[in-house]
Write a protein that holds these residues in place. Structure first.
Motif, PDB file in Angstrom:
ATOM      1  N   GLU A 199       4.029  -4.566  -4.994  1.00  0.00           N
ATOM      2  CA  GLU A 199       5.153  -3.824  -5.183  1.00  0.00           C
ATOM      3  C   GLU A 199       4.675  -2.636  -3.778  1.00  0.00           C
ATOM      4  OE1 GLU A 199       6.074  -0.309  -6.996  1.00  0.00           O
ATOM      5  OE2 GLU A 199       5.208  -1.504  -8.344  1.00  0.00           O
ATOM      6  N   GLY A 200       5.198  -2.889  -2.737  1.00  0.00           N
ATOM      7  CA  GLY A 200       5.488  -2.208  -1.759  1.00  0.00           C
ATOM      8  C   GLY A 200       6.402  -0.997  -1.830  1.00  0.00           C
ATOM      9  N   GLU A 201       6.212  -0.305  -0.808  1.00  0.00           N
ATOM     10  CA  GLU A 201       7.655   0.965  -0.396  1.00  0.00           C
ATOM     11  C   GLU A 201       7.150   1.623   1.208  1.00  0.00           C
ATOM     12  OE1 GLU A 201      10.577   4.312  -2.322  1.00  0.00           O
ATOM     13  OE2 GLU A 201       8.738   4.020  -2.853  1.00  0.00           O
TER      14      GLU A 201
ATOM     15  N   LYS B  47      11.662 -12.519   8.869  1.00  0.00           N
ATOM     16  CA  LYS B  47      11.528 -14.363   8.618  1.00  0.00           C
ATOM     17  C   LYS B  47      11.201 -14.060   6.569  1.00  0.00           C
ATOM     18  CE  LYS B  47       9.006 -15.523  12.479  1.00  0.00           C
ATOM     19  NZ  LYS B  47       7.303 -16.235  12.363  1.00  0.00           N
ATOM     20  N   THR B  48      10.993 -14.973   5.939  1.00  0.00           N
ATOM     21  CA  THR B  48      10.759 -15.159   4.437  1.00  0.00           C
ATOM     22  C   THR B  48       9.146 -14.773   4.529  1.00  0.00           C
ATOM     23  OG1 THR B  48      10.595 -17.074   4.160  1.00  0.00           O
ATOM     24  CG2 THR B  48      12.444 -17.009   3.975  1.00  0.00           C
ATOM     25  N   LEU B  49       9.281 -13.771   3.566  1.00  0.00           N
ATOM     26  CA  LEU B  49       7.267 -13.227   3.595  1.00  0.00           C
ATOM     27  C   LEU B  49       7.024 -14.876   3.434  1.00  0.00           C
ATOM     28  CD1 LEU B  49       5.148 -11.494   3.004  1.00  0.00           C
ATOM     29  CD2 LEU B  49       6.204 -11.196   0.485  1.00  0.00           C
ATOM     30  N   ASP B  50       7.333 -15.718   2.794  1.00  0.00           N
ATOM     31  CA  ASP B  50       6.813 -17.332   2.640  1.00  0.00           C
ATOM     32  C   ASP B  50       6.416 -17.443   3.703  1.00  0.00           C
ATOM     33  OD1 ASP B  50       7.046 -17.682  -0.506  1.00  0.00           O
ATOM     34  OD2 ASP B  50       9.077 -18.855   0.410  1.00  0.00           O
ATOM     35  N   GLN B  51       6.806 -18.169   4.539  1.00  0.00           N
ATOM     36  CA  GLN B  51       7.328 -18.292   6.060  1.00  0.00           C
ATOM     37  C   GLN B  51       5.780 -17.359   6.607  1.00  0.00           C
ATOM     38  OE1 GLN B  51      10.121 -18.418   9.162  1.00  0.00           O
ATOM     39  NE2 GLN B  51       9.378 -19.259  10.588  1.00  0.00           N
ATOM     40  N   THR B  52       5.967 -16.187   6.813  1.00  0.00           N
ATOM     41  CA  THR B  52       4.870 -14.836   7.384  1.00  0.00           C
ATOM     42  C   THR B  52       3.708 -15.573   7.187  1.00  0.00           C
ATOM     43  OG1 THR B  52       6.666 -13.608   7.439  1.00  0.00           O
ATOM     44  CG2 THR B  52       4.699 -12.554   7.516  1.00  0.00           C
TER      45      THR B  52
ATOM     46  N   PHE C 218      12.411 -10.611   2.770  1.00  0.00           N
ATOM     47  CA  PHE C 218      12.213 -10.930   4.122  1.00  0.00           C
ATOM     48  C   PHE C 218      11.874  -9.513   4.532  1.00  0.00           C
ATOM     49  CE2 PHE C 218      16.252 -12.840   1.877  1.00  0.00           C
ATOM     50  CZ  PHE C 218      16.132 -14.044   3.152  1.00  0.00           C
ATOM     51  N   VAL C 219      11.194 -10.126   6.393  1.00  0.00           N
ATOM     52  CA  VAL C 219      10.519  -9.114   6.554  1.00  0.00           C
ATOM     53  C   VAL C 219      10.802  -9.009   7.144  1.00  0.00           C
ATOM     54  CG1 VAL C 219       7.414  -8.777   7.062  1.00  0.00           C
ATOM     55  CG2 VAL C 219       8.105 -10.305   5.145  1.00  0.00           C
ATOM     56  N   ILE C 220      10.948  -8.055   8.114  1.00  0.00           N
ATOM     57  CA  ILE C 220      10.936  -7.334   9.994  1.00  0.00           C
ATOM     58  C   ILE C 220       9.581  -7.362  10.301  1.00  0.00           C
ATOM     59  CG2 ILE C 220      12.424  -6.035  11.255  1.00  0.00           C
ATOM     60  CD1 ILE C 220      13.825  -5.149   9.050  1.00  0.00           C
ATOM     61  N   SER C 221       8.766  -7.780  11.030  1.00  0.00           N
ATOM     62  CA  SER C 221       7.591  -7.766  12.287  1.00  0.00           C
ATOM     63  C   SER C 221       8.546  -7.546  13.170  1.00  0.00           C
ATOM     64  CB  SER C 221       7.220  -9.369  12.075  1.00  0.00           C
ATOM     65  OG  SER C 221       6.119  -9.215  13.000  1.00  0.00           O
ATOM     66  N   VAL C 222       7.346  -6.084  13.400  1.00  0.00           N
ATOM     67  CA  VAL C 222       7.528  -6.308  15.126  1.00  0.00           C
ATOM     68  C   VAL C 222       6.655  -5.743  15.781  1.00  0.00           C
ATOM     69  CG1 VAL C 222       7.816  -3.417  16.206  1.00  0.00           C
ATOM     70  CG2 VAL C 222       8.817  -3.852  13.997  1.00  0.00           C
ATOM     71  N   LYS C 223       6.285  -7.289  16.874  1.00  0.00           N
ATOM     72  CA  LYS C 223       5.142  -7.594  17.869  1.00  0.00           C
ATOM     73  C   LYS C 223       5.296  -6.427  18.601  1.00  0.00           C
ATOM     74  CE  LYS C 223       4.683 -11.708  15.580  1.00  0.00           C
ATOM     75  NZ  LYS C 223       5.283 -12.986  16.056  1.00  0.00           N
ATOM     76  N   LYS C 224       4.041  -5.582  19.345  1.00  0.00           N
ATOM     77  CA  LYS C 224       4.235  -4.831  20.192  1.00  0.00           C
ATOM     78  C   LYS C 224       3.335  -5.451  21.526  1.00  0.00           C
ATOM     79  CE  LYS C 224       1.591  -1.859  16.990  1.00  0.00           C
ATOM     80  NZ  LYS C 224       1.070  -0.877  16.813  1.00  0.00           N
TER      81      LYS C 224
ATOM     82  N   PRO D  13       9.173  -4.946   4.857  1.00  0.00           N
ATOM     83  CA  PRO D  13       9.842  -5.786   3.457  1.00  0.00           C
ATOM     84  C   PRO D  13      10.907  -5.476   2.564  1.00  0.00           C
ATOM     85  CG  PRO D  13       7.757  -4.561   2.294  1.00  0.00           C
ATOM     86  CD  PRO D  13       8.235  -4.290   3.767  1.00  0.00           C
ATOM     87  N   LEU D  14      11.677  -6.828   2.435  1.00  0.00           N
ATOM     88  CA  LEU D  14      13.100  -6.458   1.942  1.00  0.00           C
ATOM     89  C   LEU D  14      13.971  -7.351   1.150  1.00  0.00           C
ATOM     90  CD1 LEU D  14      16.144  -5.205   4.440  1.00  0.00           C
ATOM     91  CD2 LEU D  14      13.848  -5.872   4.868  1.00  0.00           C
TER      92      LEU D  14
END
Length: 192
Positions: free
Chosen positions: A75-77, A121-126, A146-152, A163-164
């Motif tokens: 569980e996350g938020e 990406k999907t969390l599976d793929q990540t 699905f996961v939004i990934s922010v690369k710096k 995640p969402l």
């Protein structure tokens, strides 16, 4: 002399006729999207609206034919989302549990100036990509997340993940993050 006297009124009439014509409107400027304040507000409101994300990760490990499997309830938020337009920054609280045990409870933040890439990406793929060095390890996430990934700009920094469940919203947020990064001077500025 007579010619110049006649030419002046004729030239004046031509000039008046040209001035009276309806000229086409100038072309509209290209629509570059939202301004920075609107893009940042969209990001803040959208991430804040996600709410809790609950899912189960099924894990299977095959070691020389011996298969071990298990499941992890997660569980996350992401909450308390705040953006600051004046310094191009996004901060939020990230909370994550693993089978009821809190494994992350911290504030995460980054400057849009440091953003180089945003992916969905999907969390599976990540998870597969992050564990690629363990070939016998497989994962399945239910329901799909699905996961939004922010690369710096710092390649050693672990990218923030958001995640969402809604892929369409994930892509819209990612697009707004990239737009805000570009407006703040970040983004992927490859060689010219």
């Amino acid at each position: 002399m007579k010619r110049s006297i006649l030419a002046l009124p004729i030239l004046s009439l031509i000039a008046l006729a040209c001035a009276a014509q309806d000229l086409p409107a100038p072309p509209k400027p290209a629509d570059d999207g939202l301004n920075l304040a609107d893009a940042m507000k969209f990001i803040q409101d959208s991430v804040a609206s996600i709410g809790p994300v609950n899912y189960v990760v099924y894990v299977q490990l095959d070691v020389n034919g011996a298969i071990r499997s298990g499941k992890i309830s997660v569980e996350g938020e992401e909450s308390n989302v705040r953006v600051r337009v004046q310094d191009c920054r996004m901060d939020y609280h990230s909370w994550l549990t693993n089978d009821g045990r809190v494994i992350q409870d911290e504030y995460v933040g980054f400057s849009m100036k440091d953003v180089r890439q945003v992916t969905v990406k999907t969390l599976d793929q990540t998870v597969r990509e992050e564990n690629a060095e363990q070939p016998g390890l497989t994962f399945r996430v239910e329901p799909p997340v699905f996961v939004i990934s922010v690369k710096k700009s710092d390649p050693t920094a672990h990218p923030p993940y958001i995640p969402l469940f809604d892929e369409s919203l994930a892509n819209r947020i990612a697009k707004a993050l990239l737009h805000a990064a570009d407006l703040c001077g970040g983004g992927n500025k490859g060689p010219l």
